[in-house]
Each structure stands twice: as structure tokens, then as C-alpha cells.
Motif scaffolding. Structure first.
Motif, mmCIF file in Angstrom:
data_model
loop_
_atom_site.group_PDB
_atom_site.id
_atom_site.type_symbol
_atom_site.label_atom_id
_atom_site.label_comp_id
_atom_site.label_asym_id
_atom_site.label_seq_id
_atom_site.Cartn_x
_atom_site.Cartn_y
_atom_site.Cartn_z
ATOM 1 N N GLY A 112 -30.012 -41.163 58.042
ATOM 2 C CA GLY A 112 -31.344 -41.074 58.630
ATOM 3 C C GLY A 112 -31.725 -39.646 58.965
ATOM 4 N N GLN A 113 -30.773 -38.888 59.523
ATOM 5 C CA GLN A 113 -31.063 -37.492 59.868
ATOM 6 C C GLN A 113 -31.281 -36.654 58.605
ATOM 7 O OE1 GLN A 113 -31.533 -37.419 63.187
ATOM 8 N NE2 GLN A 113 -30.797 -39.518 62.904
ATOM 9 N N ILE A 114 -30.487 -36.936 57.569
ATOM 10 C CA ILE A 114 -30.641 -36.203 56.300
ATOM 11 C C ILE A 114 -32.023 -36.440 55.699
ATOM 12 C CG2 ILE A 114 -29.830 -36.034 53.904
ATOM 13 C CD1 ILE A 114 -26.995 -36.659 54.992
ATOM 14 N N ILE A 115 -32.477 -37.692 55.742
ATOM 15 C CA ILE A 115 -33.786 -38.036 55.177
ATOM 16 C C ILE A 115 -34.909 -37.364 55.967
ATOM 17 C CG2 ILE A 115 -35.420 -39.929 54.842
ATOM 18 C CD1 ILE A 115 -33.067 -41.645 53.996
ATOM 19 N N ILE A 116 -34.765 -37.320 57.292
ATOM 20 C CA ILE A 116 -35.782 -36.661 58.117
ATOM 21 C C ILE A 116 -35.866 -35.180 57.745
ATOM 22 C CG2 ILE A 116 -36.360 -35.926 60.467
ATOM 23 C CD1 ILE A 116 -35.132 -38.614 61.405
ATOM 24 N N ILE A 117 -34.691 -34.539 57.555
ATOM 25 C CA ILE A 117 -34.661 -33.121 57.177
ATOM 26 C C ILE A 117 -35.245 -32.933 55.773
ATOM 27 C CG2 ILE A 117 -33.141 -31.168 56.646
ATOM 28 C CD1 ILE A 117 -31.232 -32.316 58.818
ATOM 29 N N ALA A 118 -34.859 -33.831 54.852
ATOM 30 C CA ALA A 118 -35.289 -33.698 53.450
ATOM 31 C C ALA A 118 -36.785 -33.918 53.278
ATOM 32 C CB ALA A 118 -34.517 -34.683 52.568
ATOM 33 N N THR A 119 -37.329 -34.879 54.032
ATOM 34 C CA THR A 119 -38.748 -35.213 53.870
ATOM 35 C C THR A 119 -39.639 -34.404 54.808
ATOM 36 O OG1 THR A 119 -38.598 -37.008 55.487
ATOM 37 C CG2 THR A 119 -38.199 -37.567 53.172
#
Length: 470
Positions: A107-114
């Protein structure tokens, strides 16, 4: 009897690779650049290109979420099935823990990526806590959608703002005090709930609950449900205690939980099932007293009096169809299902009410049929979330109670692994707020599976007894 594993799961690596590929496709597809690229290709090469590019870009996000989730859980399940005897209890004990942590990191990776975080309605701004102090601080206690004791709690906090302002940082002080107090209390209660022989595992599960989706969401909004949750846990921990002081305190705790958020009252059904009539009467009397006393106090200190508490009128703005579609209630889920087929039912539709009655009947029936503690608690948690029309994802925190009881089971059969994964689905869906809309469907899939299994267990037990008598 040893489990017989089919050749497909034991020796063929193709299924594992396929699941991983599906998972990666889902993860990559959630990136904005990928979705925009797909829509652009569609506009270039399709004979009937999409008319609304933005709508399709957002729609693809939901589709790739489903692909990612399907691939990830299929991978987990196939690995469990293939290595069932080899991994045994270790996997059973750590599966949920690892899944929660992995999804939190993803979830944290997706927030950073998007670069896009849509955590709540209105964002992560402690809106429920701030809004309730501002609104209920001056509201008429007879015309609110909260019980009297909850309104008086907000009126007390409003005393910190004599000028209705925050020039001295008072609001931040209250926020921090509330967060610290509830976090410490929950840590102690979680540790008691998950208490096992392995202290490290107990501590790991206790800490991991604070990164589950419902807890994060409850703290993002800083909803008063956290207090109702705390008092409900205390009741379930000590309502059977041989220590009279603890037992009676537990009964009062349930009464307080009811007077904060009405639906924890469903846990009182445990007293009725166990035929503890005396405790039931004491709990009911405490509930009435705690409901009436704030009204008497308010009537004595205010000019705003009434003979009727208008919960329905105050809650009306929260039960229109725009709120219903994002509600975690069973009514909201059924409404969304009909909406998918182009049928927009009114909120007061008899069809929706009939489904709610059916849901309640099946769930309460499964509760009385359940033989194990975790199954009883699970059914009551479904009622806590599914019955109130105004029910949002933070209400999923009640499933932590059932999960803690389930986690103490000594068996580790395939059905236990499946149940663990179903619990995880509730706890890990927090990559974006919109993802919750699809979690509701999975929640009621969990309900259908668990109630069916309880009924099946009862049927098998009766069948076995009949064979013994024959």
C-alpha cells in the motif's frame, strides 16, 4: 486422516508462476502511466474507442486491483495447499501476520508510485473528531444521531474552546491526547486478546493490528467508534470472569459501548445464549441509566428540552443513496448489487428491507448454532457491521475481536487456512479508499462461507449422532 494433495499442486510449478505473473500484472497495471497508455491505445486502434478516457482510466484501476488481489491470494492458497504438511502450524500461525505486513508495505509503495492518496472521505484529517466537537458542542441533544452520553462527551470537549477557536493549539492537544490514550489502551487489550504461549507471536499480532486497514481508517477519521470498540473488548474479555468486580465492570462496559455507538449492544446476546438472566438484567439496567442520566443533566442545564429523541431525523442525511453506495452495511451491499444491473432502488425500498431481515435471521441463527467462541463472535461482528444503515469501513475493527479468538484454535486444517485468508481480506484492503467498495463484496462472501460452514457443521454433528444411535 492425512490430506491427499493432487498432482497439480504438488509437482507442477506452472500454477505458481501463473499466479505470480497475474499478481505482477495487477500491480503494474495500477500505475497511472500504464492505465493512461492502455486507454490511449484503445483510442487509437479500437473501432469504437472509449468516449470518456478519464472514466476508463479510473475503471482500469479497479480492474487491476481485482487482478492483483486474485493473483496474490491464489498464489498464497496454492503454496499452502502444496506444502500443507511440510509447513504445518508455523504457516498457520504466521500467515495472517505476514499477509497484513506485506499488504501494508505494498500500500505504501503504491501511494509513493502513484502520488495519490485517497484514504478517506475528505482525506486524513481527523474529520469525525473535529466535526463532532464543532457540531455537537452546541447541538440539541434530542436531535442528534448519537446517543446522549456520546453527545455529552463532545460537549465536554467543546469546553476547551470557549471562543470556538484554535488559536492556542487546543485542538491539536486534544487530538494527541485522544490518540495516545486510545492507542495505549488498545495495545493492552489486544495483547490480552491475542495472549498465547508464544509471547513473541502475541506481541507481533498485537502490533500488527495497528497497521490493519480498519484501525488506520478509524484513526484517520478519529471516530468515536474507537471508544465503543475498547469497551466492547473489555466486555468480551471479562464478562465470564469469576472476579465479581471485573464481571460487573464488563457489564457496565457493554452499556457504555451501546451508549457511544448503538450496535455493540448485539454482544449482549451472548448473555442470553448462556442463560445468564441476572447479568442480562444488570446490563440492561445500566444501559437505561446511562442513557437517561445525560438527558436529565442536559434538561437541568439547558433550555432545549424535548420528550422525543429524534435519531431517525438526525440520521436522515446519512442514509440517502449517495451514502448508501459507500456504506459497509448489508443494505448498502445489496443496493450496490442492484445498481450494477442498472436498478436504482430507493433507500426505503421493501426489497432492501427484506434482504436485511433475511441477513439478520441467517446470521443470528448461525450464532445460536455455533459451537466455538470465535464463530459466535464472528457472527456478532457481522451483525455489528451489516445491520446499521450508516456503517463505514472503520466498523471492520470489530472483526479483530473474532480474529483473536480464531487465532487461538489448535487445529490447522485447510478450512482454517481459508478462514485466515478471508480475515486478511478484511484487514488489508486499504491501498486506496475506493478499494473498500470492492472489499464490501468480499466481506459478505466471507459471511456466506462462514454461516454456511456453521450450518454444515451442525448438520454433520446431528448426522453423526443419528448414526451412533442406529
Amino acid at each position: 486422516m492425512p490430506l491427499r494433495l493432487p498432482y497439480f499442486y504438488k509437482n507442477n510449478k506452472l500454477i505458481t508462476i501463473l499466479c505470480l505473473v497475474i499478481t505482477i500484472i495487477g500491480l503494474v497495471g495500477m500505475l497511472p502511466s500504464v492505465r493512461i497508455g492502455i486507454v490511449s491505445l484503445g483510442e487509437m486502434y479500437l473501432s469504437h474507442p472509449p468516449k470518456n478516457a478519464n472514466w476508463w482510466t479510473n475503471r482500469l484501476y479497479y480492474i487491476f486491483i481485482k487482478i492483483f488481489t486474485a493473483g496474490f491470494f491464489a498464489f498464497l492458497f496454492t503454496q499452502i495447499k502444496a506444502n500443507y504438511q511440510k509447513w504445518g502450524r508455523y504457516v498457520y500461525e504466521h500467515l495472517a501476520l505476514l499477509t497484513i505486513i506485506i499488504f501494508f508495505i505494498i500500500g505504501q509503495i503504491i501511494i509513493i508510485a502513484t502520488g495519490n492518496f485517497s484514504g478517506t472521505i475528505g482525506g486524513c484529517n481527523f474529520g469525525d473528531f473535529k466535526g463532532c466537537i464543532a457540531h455537537y458542542g452546541t447541538a440539541n441533544i434530542y436531535k442528534t444521531n448519537y446517543p446522549p452520553i456520546a453527545v455529552m462527551f463532545f460537549k465536554f470537549l467543546y469546553l476547551y474552546f470557549p471562543n470556538n477557536g484554535d488559536s492556542d493549539g487546543t485542538e491539536n492537544h486534544l487530538l494527541m491526547m485522544f490518540i495516545i490514550a486510545t492507542s495505549i489502551t488498545l495495545f493492552i487489550l489486544f495483547y490480552k486478546l491475542f495472549n498465547q504461549n508464544n509471547k513473541n507471536l502475541t506481541l507481533s499480532y498485537t502490533l500488527s493490528m495497528f497497521i490493519t486497514a480498519p484501525i488506520i481508517f478509524a484513526y484517520e477519521r478519529l471516530n468515536i467508534i474507537l471508544l465503543a470498540f475498547i469497551f466492547s473488548i473489555f466486555f468480551l474479555l471479562y464478562y465470564k470472569s469469576e472476579n465479581k468486580l471485573l464481571r460487573y465492570t464488563a457489564l457496565v462496559s457493554l452499556a457504555i459501548a451501546f451508549n457511544i455507538k448503538l450496535y455493540p449492544a448485539i454482544f449482549g446476546v451472548l448473555l442470553l445464549k448462556e442463560k445468564r438472566w441476572r447479568d442480562s438484567i444488570i446490563c440492561a439496567l445500566c444501559t437505561i441509566i446511562l442513557f437517561v442520566l445525560p438527558l436529565l443533566f442536559y434538561a437541568a442545564t439547558s433550555n432545549q428540552t424535548s420528550s422525543v429523541i429524534d435519531f431517525a431525523g438526525a440520521s436522515q442525511k446519512f442514509v440517502n443513496n449517495s451514502y448508501l453506495i459507500i456504506s459497509s452495511s448489508f443494505k448498502g451491499f445489496v443496493y450496490s448489487c442492484f445498481l450494477d444491473f442498472g436498478i436504482d432502488l430507493p433507500n426505503s425500498s421493501p426489497i432492501l428491507e427484506l434482504f436485511v431481515i433475511l441477513f439478520f435471521t441467517i446470521t443470528i441463527g448461525a450464532f445460536f448454532l455455533a459451537k466455538s467462541q470465535w464463530q459466535e463472535w464472528l457472527m456478532l461482528c457481522f451483525l455489528c457491521v451489516g445491520i446499521p444503515t450508516v456503517s463505514y469501513p472503520y466498523s471492520y475493527i470489530f472483526f479483530i475481536i473474532a480474529f483473536a479468538a480464531f487465532n487461538k484454535q489448535k487445529a490447522f486444517t485447510i478450512i482454517d487456512y481459508i478462514t485466515t485468508l478471508l480475515f486478511c481480506i478484511i484487514f488489508v484492503f486499504k491501498i486506496k479508499y475506493t478499494m473498500w467498495l470492492y472489499a464490501h463484496g468480499l466481506l459478505y462472501l466471507f459471511w456466506a462461507i462462514s454461516t454456511s460452514y456453521i450450518i454444515y457443521q451442525q448438520y454433520k454433528t446431528k448426522q453423526w449422532k443419528a448414526l451412533k444411535l442406529a
